[in-house]
Design a protein around this motif. Sequence first.
Motif, PDB file in Angstrom:
ATOM      1  N   ALA A 150       0.845  -1.197   0.000  1.00 18.08           N
ATOM      2  CA  ALA A 150       0.000   0.000   0.000  1.00 18.08           C
ATOM      3  C   ALA A 150       0.879   1.245   0.000  1.00 18.08           C
ATOM      4  O   ALA A 150       0.629   2.213  -0.739  1.00 18.08           O
ATOM      5  N   SER A 151       1.925   1.207   0.812  1.00 16.84           N
ATOM      6  CA  SER A 151       2.812   2.362   0.931  1.00 16.84           C
ATOM      7  C   SER A 151       3.572   2.598  -0.387  1.00 16.84           C
ATOM      8  O   SER A 151       3.648   3.727  -0.885  1.00 16.84           O
ATOM      9  N   SER A 152       4.105   1.519  -0.982  1.00 15.91           N
ATOM     10  CA  SER A 152       4.864   1.665  -2.244  1.00 15.91           C
ATOM     11  C   SER A 152       3.966   2.233  -3.339  1.00 15.91           C
ATOM     12  O   SER A 152       4.390   3.113  -4.109  1.00 15.91           O
ATOM     13  N   ALA A 153       2.725   1.718  -3.409  1.00 16.22           N
ATOM     14  CA  ALA A 153       1.812   2.201  -4.463  1.00 16.22           C
ATOM     15  C   ALA A 153       1.489   3.678  -4.251  1.00 16.22           C
ATOM     16  O   ALA A 153       1.548   4.486  -5.176  1.00 16.22           O
ATOM     17  N   ARG A 154       1.178   4.049  -3.005  1.00 16.24           N
ATOM     18  CA  ARG A 154       0.776   5.436  -2.733  1.00 16.24           C
ATOM     19  C   ARG A 154       1.939   6.422  -2.977  1.00 16.24           C
ATOM     20  O   ARG A 154       1.775   7.448  -3.638  1.00 16.24           O
ATOM     21  N   LEU A 155       3.125   6.080  -2.453  1.00 16.11           N
ATOM     22  CA  LEU A 155       4.258   7.000  -2.601  1.00 16.11           C
ATOM     23  C   LEU A 155       4.641   7.149  -4.078  1.00 16.11           C
ATOM     24  O   LEU A 155       5.069   8.225  -4.509  1.00 16.11           O
ATOM     25  N   SER A 156       4.469   6.098  -4.857  1.00 19.33           N
ATOM     26  CA  SER A 156       4.786   6.188  -6.295  1.00 19.33           C
ATOM     27  C   SER A 156       3.740   7.029  -7.007  1.00 19.33           C
ATOM     28  O   SER A 156       4.077   7.905  -7.832  1.00 19.33           O
ATOM     29  N   LEU A 157       2.466   6.775  -6.703  1.00 16.33           N
ATOM     30  CA  LEU A 157       1.401   7.529  -7.383  1.00 16.33           C
ATOM     31  C   LEU A 157       1.488   9.024  -7.065  1.00 16.33           C
ATOM     32  O   LEU A 157       1.181   9.862  -7.916  1.00 16.33           O
ATOM     33  N   ASP A 158       1.912   9.336  -5.839  1.00 18.42           N
ATOM     34  CA  ASP A 158       2.048  10.757  -5.463  1.00 18.42           C
ATOM     35  C   ASP A 158       3.031  11.489  -6.375  1.00 18.42           C
ATOM     36  O   ASP A 158       2.970  12.706  -6.496  1.00 18.42           O
ATOM     37  N   GLN A 159       3.937  10.747  -6.986  1.00 16.44           N
ATOM     38  CA  GLN A 159       4.935  11.399  -7.849  1.00 16.44           C
ATOM     39  C   GLN A 159       4.455  11.558  -9.288  1.00 16.44           C
ATOM     40  O   GLN A 159       5.144  12.162 -10.106  1.00 16.44           O
ATOM     41  N   LYS A 160       3.301  10.984  -9.618  1.00 13.51           N
ATOM     42  CA  LYS A 160       2.861  11.008 -11.017  1.00 13.51           C
ATOM     43  C   LYS A 160       1.868  12.139 -11.254  1.00 13.51           C
ATOM     44  O   LYS A 160       0.719  12.069 -10.808  1.00 13.51           O
ATOM     45  N   GLU A 161       2.327  13.159 -11.954  1.00 15.75           N
ATOM     46  CA  GLU A 161       1.444  14.310 -12.198  1.00 15.75           C
ATOM     47  C   GLU A 161       0.275  13.961 -13.101  1.00 15.75           C
ATOM     48  O   GLU A 161      -0.770  14.598 -13.048  1.00 15.75           O
ATOM     49  N   ASN A 162       0.465  12.937 -13.956  1.00 18.72           N
ATOM     50  CA  ASN A 162      -0.629  12.556 -14.871  1.00 18.72           C
ATOM     51  C   ASN A 162      -1.585  11.532 -14.255  1.00 18.72           C
ATOM     52  O   ASN A 162      -2.422  10.985 -14.952  1.00 18.72           O
ATOM     53  N   CYS A 163      -1.461  11.301 -12.935  1.00 18.99           N
ATOM     54  CA  CYS A 163      -2.464  10.454 -12.260  1.00 18.99           C
ATOM     55  C   CYS A 163      -3.140  11.259 -11.159  1.00 18.99           C
ATOM     56  O   CYS A 163      -2.492  11.754 -10.233  1.00 18.99           O
ATOM     57  N   GLN A 164      -4.459  11.371 -11.318  1.00 19.32           N
ATOM     58  CA  GLN A 164      -5.238  12.083 -10.313  1.00 19.32           C
ATOM     59  C   GLN A 164      -5.713  11.052  -9.291  1.00 19.32           C
ATOM     60  O   GLN A 164      -6.491  10.156  -9.638  1.00 19.32           O
ATOM     61  N   LEU A 165      -5.213  11.165  -8.055  1.00 16.82           N
ATOM     62  CA  LEU A 165      -5.581  10.185  -7.023  1.00 16.82           C
ATOM     63  C   LEU A 165      -6.759  10.730  -6.220  1.00 16.82           C
ATOM     64  O   LEU A 165      -6.636  11.739  -5.529  1.00 16.82           O
ATOM     65  N   LEU A 166      -7.906  10.058  -6.335  1.00 17.12           N
ATOM     66  CA  LEU A 166      -9.138  10.567  -5.728  1.00 17.12           C
ATOM     67  C   LEU A 166      -9.580   9.647  -4.597  1.00 17.12           C
ATOM     68  O   LEU A 166     -10.407   8.743  -4.782  1.00 17.12           O
ATOM     69  N   LEU A 167      -9.004   9.843  -3.404  1.00 20.43           N
ATOM     70  CA  LEU A 167      -9.399   9.045  -2.246  1.00 20.43           C
ATOM     71  C   LEU A 167     -10.715   9.585  -1.704  1.00 20.43           C
ATOM     72  O   LEU A 167     -11.052  10.761  -1.927  1.00 20.43           O
ATOM     73  N   ASN A 168     -11.457   8.759  -0.981  1.00 21.35           N
ATOM     74  CA  ASN A 168     -12.779   9.150  -0.447  1.00 21.35           C
ATOM     75  C   ASN A 168     -13.732   9.578  -1.565  1.00 21.35           C
ATOM     76  O   ASN A 168     -14.581  10.441  -1.355  1.00 21.35           O
ATOM     77  N   HIS A 169     -13.557   9.026  -2.732  1.00 22.26           N
ATOM     78  CA  HIS A 169     -14.444   9.298  -3.871  1.00 22.26           C
ATOM     79  C   HIS A 169     -15.149   7.984  -4.241  1.00 22.26           C
ATOM     80  O   HIS A 169     -14.493   7.042  -4.701  1.00 22.26           O
ATOM     81  N   LYS A 170     -16.449   7.944  -4.017  1.00 25.30           N
ATOM     82  CA  LYS A 170     -17.187   6.719  -4.320  1.00 25.30           C
ATOM     83  C   LYS A 170     -17.920   6.867  -5.652  1.00 25.30           C
ATOM     84  O   LYS A 170     -18.707   7.814  -5.829  1.00 25.30           O
ATOM     85  N   VAL A 171     -17.675   5.964  -6.566  1.00 25.75           N
ATOM     86  CA  VAL A 171     -18.389   5.986  -7.850  1.00 25.75           C
ATOM     87  C   VAL A 171     -19.785   5.420  -7.610  1.00 25.75           C
ATOM     88  O   VAL A 171     -19.939   4.305  -7.110  1.00 25.75           O
ATOM     89  N   THR A 172     -20.804   6.221  -7.950  1.00 26.06           N
ATOM     90  CA  THR A 172     -22.183   5.795  -7.663  1.00 26.06           C
ATOM     91  C   THR A 172     -22.956   5.432  -8.925  1.00 26.06           C
ATOM     92  O   THR A 172     -23.979   4.764  -8.859  1.00 26.06           O
ATOM     93  N   ASP A 173     -22.489   5.892 -10.077  1.00 26.28           N
ATOM     94  CA  ASP A 173     -23.181   5.528 -11.316  1.00 26.28           C
ATOM     95  C   ASP A 173     -22.213   5.630 -12.495  1.00 26.28           C
ATOM     96  O   ASP A 173     -21.243   6.403 -12.449  1.00 26.28           O
TER      97      ASP A 173
END
Length: 481
Positions: A193-216
Amino acid sequence: MPEVVSEKPKIAVVGGGIAGSTIALYLSEIGLNVSLFEKGPSLVNGPPICHLHAGGNLYRDISDQQCLTLLKESIDLVRFYPNAVDYRPTVIAVPTDDSGRPQDLLPRLKKLQAEYAKLIKYDPRNKVLGESADYFKLYDRSQVEALKEQPTVEKPLHLDDWIIPVAKNIDLEKVQFPLIMVQEYGLNLFRLASSARLSLDQKENCQLLLNHKVTDIAKSAEKSRWLVTYQHEGRIQHEAFDFLINAAGFKTGKLDDLLGFKRERLVEFKAAYVSRWDECKTTWPEVIFFGERGTPKGMAQFTPYPGGYFQLHGMTKSITLFEEGLVRSSAHSAQPQLDRKFLDKIDNEWTPSEVKTRTRLAINHVAHYIPAFEKASVVPKPLYGAQQIPGRDASLRAADVSFVDDHYARCEIVKASSVLSMADAITKQLITLGYVDKGVYGKRDFATVSRLDDKQISRYAESLCRERNYPVSLTQRTVAN
Ligand SMILES: Cc1cc2nc3c(=O)[nH]c(=O)nc-3n(C[C@H](O)[C@H](O)[C@H](O)COP(=O)(O)OP(=O)(O)OC[C@H]3O[C@@H](n4cnc5c(N)ncnc54)[C@H](O)[C@@H]3O)c2cc1C
């Protein structure tokens, strides 16, 4: 031949488990614009992951082909997330009252060893499980009796060092010989979990949307094909995407249902338990005692962490498995319906008495083979969750992704090690659509994860572990790389 489209397509990934986090990271590494929606507060927060399954040796019932696939996929995963792997071996014991014999396992082990040697020959960087000659080793009774007399080794260097605590502690009358040591490593959930998060934090072309629930999700007639509706802090919002990746774990069927896509799948609720063995002052390998799944003699798995902590599985219905815990999809819904009592456990945690009862049963199950372990104590939070299995074969272990629409991929991994095969299949599809150049297919060595600082991974893993109320020892490894 597809041409690479000029405007950057937008990719939505729904679900930030190991599948969604890894595919979001992979696609952002190859230059795509990705949005990762995760309804929870952190990544890789679903069911547990503690074995790498480099050869599938924990499963006697699966085909040799699945084992070979798991071996190759695990090697890929170790190379991708090297800091999430616990590089300790596994000892497999076949109980005396089991219908199988240790010798039955040898043909497959030899095939796996030969395949590992072949993979190293193909690319020396695949040598992540030690020497191929050491992939497995057999110990007959006289060798085990001799090693029993040796002092334990705090930092085992040689294969034999690992057998010493096993020889000293297991009831040798209850197992058949030889014992089998195999380079089946551990996988650390919190470090992943830590490796994935710390890597994603460095990627400007990935928008990380935590606490976002897809409802439809709706299919759109516009150029962008999917209209995704999501909820964040009580607000409903919509966004259009070109390609949708459904990585919602055991809820994959819910998104399929929103789009009217049919799919047969199983969902199984299971749990592993955490215990503390104060008297244990030595470094253990993982130990597996085989047994028939679902019977009172189901396989016992004894997974070590530093500090005297052990994670336990017992493949009986009163420990890891549950009565009515395995459900299947229907003609009307691609989402298998788990009973409310399991969903309550996932959403609201367990009652303390149930934790105590099941963990105690797990301790006793292992203590049948390791009598001194009877003194271990219950740690008050198990690791649990539901996992999906595509199709109708509950014993399937190597699975990755399926496509319905050209622009819709469903991640359906059963084991974490399959995530890079899944990434390859999705990349192939994106190449066909002209989203990326074909030169990126099969890419593995990305700088972002490999450059992560191990101390930083540990720190963030520890904070996640505290947030989730587990002992910090569960973020540590018996053997680091
Ligand atoms: C007891 C147990 C032990 C296991 N041990 C191992 C092991 O040792 N090794 C191994 O490889 N595998 C193991 N597994 C299997 C492994 O845990 C799963 O295969 C793996 O976690 C699946 O990952 P995933 O990313 O597909 O799903 P998940 O980890 O379930 O992730 C899905 C994510 O999607 C999110 N989500 C769902 N719906 C929405 C929505 N509408 N909007 C936004 N987000 C959403 C969820 O919050 C979740 O975070 C084990 C499973 C169990 C139950």
